[in-house]
Write a protein that holds these residues in place. Sequence first.
Motif, PDB file in Angstrom:
ATOM      1  N   PRO A 216      40.583  44.930  28.029  1.00  0.00           N
ATOM      2  CA  PRO A 216      40.523  44.007  29.193  1.00  0.00           C
ATOM      3  C   PRO A 216      41.817  44.043  30.152  1.00  0.00           C
ATOM      4  O   PRO A 216      41.675  43.851  31.260  1.00  0.00           O
ATOM      5  N   GLU A 217      42.867  44.259  29.326  1.00  0.00           N
ATOM      6  CA  GLU A 217      44.298  44.286  30.228  1.00  0.00           C
ATOM      7  C   GLU A 217      44.088  45.519  31.192  1.00  0.00           C
ATOM      8  O   GLU A 217      44.864  45.291  32.359  1.00  0.00           O
ATOM      9  N   GLU A 218      43.822  46.507  30.702  1.00  0.00           N
ATOM     10  CA  GLU A 218      43.823  47.711  31.628  1.00  0.00           C
ATOM     11  C   GLU A 218      42.852  47.584  32.959  1.00  0.00           C
ATOM     12  O   GLU A 218      43.267  47.802  34.143  1.00  0.00           O
ATOM     13  N   VAL A 219      41.605  46.940  32.624  1.00  0.00           N
ATOM     14  CA  VAL A 219      40.806  46.602  33.723  1.00  0.00           C
ATOM     15  C   VAL A 219      41.478  45.753  34.619  1.00  0.00           C
ATOM     16  O   VAL A 219      41.363  45.622  35.829  1.00  0.00           O
ATOM     17  N   ALA A 220      41.941  44.678  33.952  1.00  0.00           N
ATOM     18  CA  ALA A 220      42.639  43.587  34.943  1.00  0.00           C
ATOM     19  C   ALA A 220      43.963  44.139  35.721  1.00  0.00           C
ATOM     20  O   ALA A 220      44.179  43.805  36.785  1.00  0.00           O
ATOM     21  N   ASP A 221      44.460  45.300  35.002  1.00  0.00           N
ATOM     22  CA  ASP A 221      45.625  45.916  35.797  1.00  0.00           C
ATOM     23  C   ASP A 221      45.114  46.532  37.071  1.00  0.00           C
ATOM     24  O   ASP A 221      45.740  46.541  38.141  1.00  0.00           O
ATOM     25  N   THR A 222      44.012  47.529  36.941  1.00  0.00           N
ATOM     26  CA  THR A 222      43.200  47.922  37.925  1.00  0.00           C
ATOM     27  C   THR A 222      43.039  47.045  39.193  1.00  0.00           C
ATOM     28  O   THR A 222      43.291  47.224  40.443  1.00  0.00           O
ATOM     29  N   LEU A 223      42.526  45.824  38.805  1.00  0.00           N
ATOM     30  CA  LEU A 223      41.912  44.829  39.600  1.00  0.00           C
ATOM     31  C   LEU A 223      43.178  44.195  40.568  1.00  0.00           C
ATOM     32  O   LEU A 223      43.068  44.256  41.788  1.00  0.00           O
ATOM     33  N   ARG A 224      44.252  44.036  39.879  1.00  0.00           N
ATOM     34  CA  ARG A 224      45.557  43.781  40.325  1.00  0.00           C
ATOM     35  C   ARG A 224      46.068  44.430  41.521  1.00  0.00           C
ATOM     36  O   ARG A 224      46.332  44.101  42.407  1.00  0.00           O
ATOM     37  N   LYS A 225      46.045  45.825  41.095  1.00  0.00           N
ATOM     38  CA  LYS A 225      46.286  46.754  42.126  1.00  0.00           C
ATOM     39  C   LYS A 225      45.586  46.722  43.428  1.00  0.00           C
ATOM     40  O   LYS A 225      46.137  46.761  44.568  1.00  0.00           O
ATOM     41  N   VAL A 226      44.330  46.557  43.337  1.00  0.00           N
ATOM     42  CA  VAL A 226      43.392  46.626  44.174  1.00  0.00           C
ATOM     43  C   VAL A 226      43.581  45.234  45.138  1.00  0.00           C
ATOM     44  O   VAL A 226      43.308  45.454  46.407  1.00  0.00           O
ATOM     45  N   LEU A 227      43.715  44.349  44.493  1.00  0.00           N
ATOM     46  CA  LEU A 227      44.093  42.943  45.096  1.00  0.00           C
ATOM     47  C   LEU A 227      45.154  43.021  46.176  1.00  0.00           C
ATOM     48  O   LEU A 227      45.213  41.931  47.302  1.00  0.00           O
ATOM     49  N   GLN A 228      46.109  44.172  46.241  1.00  0.00           N
ATOM     50  CA  GLN A 228      46.901  44.195  47.404  1.00  0.00           C
ATOM     51  C   GLN A 228      46.205  44.486  48.762  1.00  0.00           C
ATOM     52  O   GLN A 228      46.710  44.369  49.724  1.00  0.00           O
ATOM     53  N   PHE A 229      44.893  45.004  48.477  1.00  0.00           N
ATOM     54  CA  PHE A 229      44.450  45.783  49.785  1.00  0.00           C
ATOM     55  C   PHE A 229      42.879  45.165  49.967  1.00  0.00           C
ATOM     56  O   PHE A 229      42.335  45.487  51.146  1.00  0.00           O
ATOM     57  N   VAL A 230      42.611  43.975  49.102  1.00  0.00           N
ATOM     58  CA  VAL A 230      41.261  43.446  49.214  1.00  0.00           C
ATOM     59  C   VAL A 230      41.483  42.030  48.843  1.00  0.00           C
ATOM     60  O   VAL A 230      42.069  41.699  47.942  1.00  0.00           O
ATOM     61  N   ASP A 231      40.752  41.265  49.884  1.00  0.00           N
ATOM     62  CA  ASP A 231      40.947  39.920  49.276  1.00  0.00           C
ATOM     63  C   ASP A 231      40.011  39.337  48.440  1.00  0.00           C
ATOM     64  O   ASP A 231      38.948  40.124  48.156  1.00  0.00           O
ATOM     65  N   ALA A 232      40.444  38.525  47.591  1.00  0.00           N
ATOM     66  CA  ALA A 232      39.889  38.180  46.345  1.00  0.00           C
ATOM     67  C   ALA A 232      38.314  37.942  46.472  1.00  0.00           C
ATOM     68  O   ALA A 232      37.450  38.300  45.637  1.00  0.00           O
ATOM     69  N   ASP A 233      38.097  37.337  47.575  1.00  0.00           N
ATOM     70  CA  ASP A 233      36.552  36.936  47.627  1.00  0.00           C
ATOM     71  C   ASP A 233      35.498  38.047  48.255  1.00  0.00           C
ATOM     72  O   ASP A 233      34.465  37.826  48.332  1.00  0.00           O
ATOM     73  N   LYS A 234      36.393  39.052  48.211  1.00  0.00           N
ATOM     74  CA  LYS A 234      35.653  40.404  48.711  1.00  0.00           C
ATOM     75  C   LYS A 234      35.829  41.377  47.481  1.00  0.00           C
ATOM     76  O   LYS A 234      35.364  42.524  47.716  1.00  0.00           O
ATOM     77  N   LEU A 235      36.390  41.298  46.430  1.00  0.00           N
ATOM     78  CA  LEU A 235      36.423  42.064  45.354  1.00  0.00           C
ATOM     79  C   LEU A 235      35.254  42.101  44.272  1.00  0.00           C
ATOM     80  O   LEU A 235      35.042  40.975  43.848  1.00  0.00           O
TER      81      LEU A 235
ATOM     82  N   ALA B 189      35.740  41.000  30.560  1.00  0.00           N
ATOM     83  CA  ALA B 189      36.791  40.301  30.009  1.00  0.00           C
ATOM     84  C   ALA B 189      37.956  40.651  30.874  1.00  0.00           C
ATOM     85  O   ALA B 189      38.693  39.695  31.252  1.00  0.00           O
ATOM     86  N   GLY B 190      38.222  41.935  31.624  1.00  0.00           N
ATOM     87  CA  GLY B 190      39.259  42.225  32.782  1.00  0.00           C
ATOM     88  C   GLY B 190      39.145  41.391  33.966  1.00  0.00           C
ATOM     89  O   GLY B 190      40.293  40.757  34.374  1.00  0.00           O
ATOM     90  N   ALA B 191      38.024  41.203  34.383  1.00  0.00           N
ATOM     91  CA  ALA B 191      37.756  40.214  35.644  1.00  0.00           C
ATOM     92  C   ALA B 191      38.182  38.958  35.039  1.00  0.00           C
ATOM     93  O   ALA B 191      38.552  38.284  36.139  1.00  0.00           O
ATOM     94  N   ALA B 192      37.731  38.381  34.119  1.00  0.00           N
ATOM     95  CA  ALA B 192      37.975  37.026  33.558  1.00  0.00           C
ATOM     96  C   ALA B 192      39.479  36.809  33.353  1.00  0.00           C
ATOM     97  O   ALA B 192      39.990  35.800  34.035  1.00  0.00           O
ATOM     98  N   ILE B 193      40.161  37.751  33.199  1.00  0.00           N
ATOM     99  CA  ILE B 193      41.745  37.528  32.975  1.00  0.00           C
ATOM    100  C   ILE B 193      42.162  37.482  34.536  1.00  0.00           C
ATOM    101  O   ILE B 193      42.866  36.285  34.821  1.00  0.00           O
ATOM    102  N   VAL B 194      41.982  38.141  35.589  1.00  0.00           N
ATOM    103  CA  VAL B 194      42.323  38.221  36.593  1.00  0.00           C
ATOM    104  C   VAL B 194      41.623  36.928  37.541  1.00  0.00           C
ATOM    105  O   VAL B 194      42.369  36.055  38.313  1.00  0.00           O
ATOM    106  N   ARG B 195      40.440  36.351  37.303  1.00  0.00           N
ATOM    107  CA  ARG B 195      40.103  35.357  37.958  1.00  0.00           C
ATOM    108  C   ARG B 195      40.745  34.066  37.665  1.00  0.00           C
ATOM    109  O   ARG B 195      41.250  33.103  38.193  1.00  0.00           O
TER     110      ARG B 195
END
Length: 341
Positions: free
Chosen positions: A287-306, A331-337
């Motif tokens: 889940p942490e690896e997934v969360a890490d990818t999502l965190r990186k993407v959030l630099q370029f995408v607004d959270a409500d569009k991811l 689980a990774g999405a839940a961490i970032v949420r």
Amino acid sequence: MNTLLPTSIAGSLPKPAWLAQPETLWSPWKLQGAELVEGKQDALRLALQNQRQSGIDIISDGEQSRQHFVTTFIEQLNGVDFKKRKTVKIRNRYEASVPMVVDEVTRPSSVFVEDAKFLRKLTKQPIKWALPGPMTMVDTLFDDHYKNRGALAWEFAKLLNQEAKELEAAGVDIIQFDEPAFNVFFDEVNDWGIAALERAAEGLKCETAVHICYGYGIKANTDWKKTLGSEWRQYEDVFPKLQSSTIDIVSLECQNSRVPMDLIELIRGKKVMVGAIDVATNSIETPEEVADTLRKVLQFVDADKLYPSTNCGMTPLSRTVAEGKMQALSAGAAIVRGELG
């Protein structure tokens, strides 16, 4: 979509062993006639249950009722002869024996609408349905009639639009067009590919998505990826025009890929279905690896569009691995949420 970071899978899930050969792309059916119809529906129920139990928010059919993400649609059209075949290079990577376009292409009846109605009855969650994109359809055939890739794509786009409108009427919330060919034929994408895609999506009120990936984890694709160098910049050629297109969501591959994340800036404003699960490996992400990818993407995408997703379909994987990967995605999405509050 009320959920922040709603999760989904790009397309296919493994089929149960009683329906088709496991871990095999395009495996023939093991059942026939009425048993096959019932078997596909049972598999669809299982795919739904697996997604639900794994915490997936946007449900797909897992492509349980189709052998192949492109040809299952084409088989139902008139004008394509599956007995007349020719060997061609698909996406400039691998040779395949493909059917021939011999006449004007038409769609005598719905292809997936009954399946979509069946899935719609089973769940109140949002559902997503994948159709092959016009350019990828053209690239999976030998055209002996139109003799012009753009012209054939336009005809396919009209037929896809008919199908998409019926899927929307059946209650589908997101219609996704699969266009792996967009990562290969850049000039054509900009000349006529995106226009054909928009024609396929014309007049739809539901959300529309285009899925552009580097392919299943098969040898021809993994070998090709090895030739792409340390940075995969294919998206750079097609994103600017996609950003100004009518398509709502762009689905792309990020996990274990060499796609520079800042390319996502080129589609700023679009919703992004980001592949945070690698489908070319049997190892299950944490889940942490997934969360890490999502965190990186959030630099370029607004959270409500991811929209967290998988890189591509999971047909070639075992059911255990596919389920583990879906659980990791949720689980990774839940961490970032939680971090976004």
